[in-house]
Design a protein around this motif. Structure first.
Motif, mmCIF file in Angstrom:
data_model
loop_
_atom_site.group_PDB
_atom_site.id
_atom_site.type_symbol
_atom_site.label_atom_id
_atom_site.label_comp_id
_atom_site.label_asym_id
_atom_site.label_seq_id
_atom_site.Cartn_x
_atom_site.Cartn_y
_atom_site.Cartn_z
ATOM 1 N N GLN A 1 72.856 -5.332 -35.436
ATOM 2 C CA GLN A 1 71.512 -5.966 -35.780
ATOM 3 C C GLN A 1 70.319 -5.185 -35.337
ATOM 4 O OE1 GLN A 1 71.018 -9.219 -36.897
ATOM 5 N NE2 GLN A 1 69.137 -8.208 -37.127
ATOM 6 N N VAL A 2 70.850 -4.180 -34.426
ATOM 7 C CA VAL A 2 69.702 -3.014 -34.041
ATOM 8 C C VAL A 2 69.461 -2.170 -35.196
ATOM 9 C CG1 VAL A 2 69.233 -0.961 -32.857
ATOM 10 C CG2 VAL A 2 70.204 -3.039 -31.521
ATOM 11 N N LEU A 3 70.502 -1.727 -35.843
ATOM 12 C CA LEU A 3 70.436 -1.006 -37.167
ATOM 13 C C LEU A 3 69.678 -1.652 -38.280
ATOM 14 C CD1 LEU A 3 71.006 1.757 -38.733
ATOM 15 C CD2 LEU A 3 73.405 1.011 -39.061
ATOM 16 N N ILE A 4 70.249 -2.980 -38.473
ATOM 17 C CA ILE A 4 69.628 -3.708 -39.510
ATOM 18 C C ILE A 4 67.930 -3.934 -39.261
ATOM 19 C CG2 ILE A 4 69.183 -5.979 -40.561
ATOM 20 C CD1 ILE A 4 72.355 -6.275 -40.205
ATOM 21 N N ASP A 5 67.582 -3.900 -38.233
ATOM 22 C CA ASP A 5 66.243 -4.293 -37.900
ATOM 23 C C ASP A 5 65.243 -3.008 -38.113
ATOM 24 O OD1 ASP A 5 66.620 -6.756 -37.497
ATOM 25 O OD2 ASP A 5 66.626 -6.564 -35.290
ATOM 26 N N ALA A 6 66.077 -1.850 -37.495
ATOM 27 C CA ALA A 6 65.494 -0.500 -37.578
ATOM 28 C C ALA A 6 65.124 -0.058 -39.264
ATOM 29 C CB ALA A 6 66.393 0.686 -36.892
ATOM 30 N N GLU A 7 66.293 -0.273 -39.775
ATOM 31 C CA GLU A 7 66.169 -0.135 -41.356
ATOM 32 C C GLU A 7 64.997 -0.987 -42.087
ATOM 33 O OE1 GLU A 7 70.350 -0.464 -42.547
ATOM 34 O OE2 GLU A 7 70.613 1.660 -42.376
ATOM 35 N N ALA A 8 65.108 -2.188 -41.683
ATOM 36 C CA ALA A 8 64.022 -2.927 -42.324
ATOM 37 C C ALA A 8 62.589 -2.762 -42.028
ATOM 38 C CB ALA A 8 64.265 -4.580 -41.859
#
Length: 299
Positions: free
Chosen positions: A146-153
């Motif tokens: 989730q941390v990666l998804i949010d950073a990419e978003a």
């Protein structure tokens, strides 16, 4: 422009995307309600959609996929409340605008954070492998993902809106002062596009008849952070229009100019702020609060 701004909406795999409340399969309904002008309950559909895809400033995985539809709706003169669509694009680009006042938005922070997150992949793998509990391992995997998804978003959403700026520039000459002001506000958050935005905003301010909208343009120029605009902004410091005087002082403070004339104008605004207006779109038109923010940045 296609006759239907939402053409292709059902081609997006919304159910496979996330927003703040789970699967994003309800996003098409919100977009269709925005297009139709439907309004059920206390909040307009644009606010309901924002709560799902940019909840408390966190840009979700689904946010970037809404950008093409929001841009086309903002450009469709048949629709009402188009300034709300532009405002939502701003939130998708940077999160909560108030969080970036009075100093503007620096996209390098989100880009650097994304790279740091990607660089921690090996550490995360070790952290996940440390546990022998299957449930805890799953929680750790989901947390890291989730941390990666949010950073990419965050980065992809900003870039998607930035790419749409040239198409949205025509809204600076809209018949609606609210739409003109919200568009000027949007341009404030893209310092990487300053070289093309500055001439547009200068022309907008020079021609704008609505004080709040013109003030929004001046503030936007300041937030872009390019010293080349200082002479233009200074020319409004002694304007007979109080909104322009205040906007000039705020923008000059942002650019590091805090001489007595600038501070005096800000103090005057705090003491006797102009009335709030929908055509000043920063901090919902609260001139006094913005002046206080600028004064807090001075010595």
């Amino acid at each position: 422009m296609t006759s239907d701004p939402l053409a292709g909406l059902d081609d997006v795999p919304w159910a496979q995307l996330q927003h703040s409340y789970g699967k994003a399969d309800d996003v098409p309904g919100h977009l269709r309600a925005m297009q139709a002008g439907d309004w059920e309950g206390q909040y307009p559909p644009s606010a309901q959609l924002a709560n799902h895809i940019v909840h408390q400033g966190t840009r979700s995985q689904a946010a970037v996929y809404t950008v093409p539809f929001l841009v086309r709706m903002a450009l469709d003169p048949r629709l009402v409340n188009r300034h709300r669509f532009v405002a939502l694009l701003g939130s998708i680009a940077i999160g909560l605008g108030n969080d970036h006042l009075p100093n503007g938005y620096d996209p390098r922070e989100d880009r650097d954070y994304l790279e740091s997150v990607r660089g921690e992949a090996d550490d995360w793998a070790r952290w996940i492998a440390e546990t022998t509990d299957d449930e805890q391992r799953k929680q750790r995997e989901e947390s890291c993902e989730q941390v990666l998804i949010d950073a990419e978003a965050a980065v992809s959403s900003y870039d998607a809106v930035r790419e749409a700026l040239p198409a949205l520039a025509v809204l600076l000459t809209s018949d609606s002062p609210e739409l003109r002001a919200e568009t000027a506000n949007l341009f404030a958050w893209f310092p990487e596009s300053a070289s093309t935005s500055i001439p547009l905003l200068k022309g907008f301010v020079a021609d704008e008849a609505t004080p709040g909208a013109a003030a929004t343009g001046v503030v936007a120029l300041g937030l872009l952070g390019d010293p080349v605009v200082v002479p233009f902004i200074k020319s409004y410091l002694d304007s007979p229009v109080v909104e322009l005087r205040w906007a000039s002082a705020f923008a000059l403070t942002r650019l590091g100019i805090v001489d007595p004339a600038v501070v005096d104008v800000l103090i005057q605004v705090v003491a006797r702020p102009p009335e709030k207006t929908e055509t000043m779109s920063f901090l919902s038109g609260c001139y006094g609060s913005l002046a206080e923010m600028a004064l807090a940045e001075t010595s």
